[in-house]
Design a protein around this motif. Sequence first.
Motif, mmCIF file in Angstrom:
data_model
loop_
_atom_site.group_PDB
_atom_site.id
_atom_site.type_symbol
_atom_site.label_atom_id
_atom_site.label_comp_id
_atom_site.label_asym_id
_atom_site.label_seq_id
_atom_site.Cartn_x
_atom_site.Cartn_y
_atom_site.Cartn_z
ATOM 1 N N GLU A 184 42.694 29.139 21.940
ATOM 2 C CA GLU A 184 43.977 29.851 22.197
ATOM 3 C C GLU A 184 45.261 29.630 20.866
ATOM 4 O O GLU A 184 45.753 30.594 20.833
ATOM 5 C CB GLU A 184 44.223 30.154 23.298
ATOM 6 N N SER A 187 44.488 31.464 17.786
ATOM 7 C CA SER A 187 44.754 32.873 18.010
ATOM 8 C C SER A 187 46.187 33.018 17.990
ATOM 9 O O SER A 187 46.857 34.140 17.404
ATOM 10 C CB SER A 187 44.321 33.421 19.279
ATOM 11 N N LEU A 229 39.549 34.709 11.421
ATOM 12 C CA LEU A 229 40.952 34.568 11.394
ATOM 13 C C LEU A 229 41.463 34.614 9.946
ATOM 14 O O LEU A 229 40.602 34.433 9.018
ATOM 15 C CB LEU A 229 41.523 33.478 12.351
#
Length: 257
Positions: A184, A187, A229
Amino acid sequence: MDFEALVKHISTMQSTLQAQAAHAVNLALTARNWLMDCYIVEFEQNGEDRAAYGEQLLKKLEQRLNVKGLNERSGLSKNKEALSALVQRQAMPLQPKDIINTPVTLEFLGLNDRALVTENDLEQSILDNLQHFLLEMGHGFCFEARQKRILIDGDYFFADLVFYHRILKCHVIVELKIDKFRHEYASQLNLYLNYFKAEVMQPDDNPPVGILLCTEKGDTLVKYATAGLDPNIFVQKYMIELPTEEEIKKFISTANY
């Protein structure tokens, strides 16, 4: 093989071997400066004639070794003079991965595991030692903001540290964590980069870079968590103590060229 194929083969070979050579040089510089730090610390703590040199130790070492600008921090992982000369000559375009030191050693903060209670503790210690931190991060970093407030859909988010890199001409967002890498975290940093690209980046800026500093990281987890990403996300391990001789040997033996 036609002319265009020849150009392509030579260009690919040149960029690949330049990258390998740069990695080998940086690996050697990292080991050299780690050992240099360890030797100096050992001398300062146990040297029989250390009192005779005192605060002039680095200057006297510089004179005897004929090494200009000797510092316990300024040479780590990157050869600053060579990097500057490379940029001036524009021998090859500098990429974000070229400006990030590996690993990041923060022993100058004077912290230990017990002192790292919160991320704010780490952030405050870095700001209290900002000059040393900038030297450790590499060449070209300019401090811009702490806890940069980001408003998205009525919710506030806060980027830990924001820099502007004067050579890459882009913002660099540094997120600080006091534990090992978790998916996380990537992210979260990706969110910040997308915000900066849409709301902060100027027409003549390059896309922002994100650096996530963690105490530990698993390469496989990092690979899977960052796949898809922003490619300018870099997950780095930091250390709050100088490595031992055994750790240096392991770092050298496991490094990929």
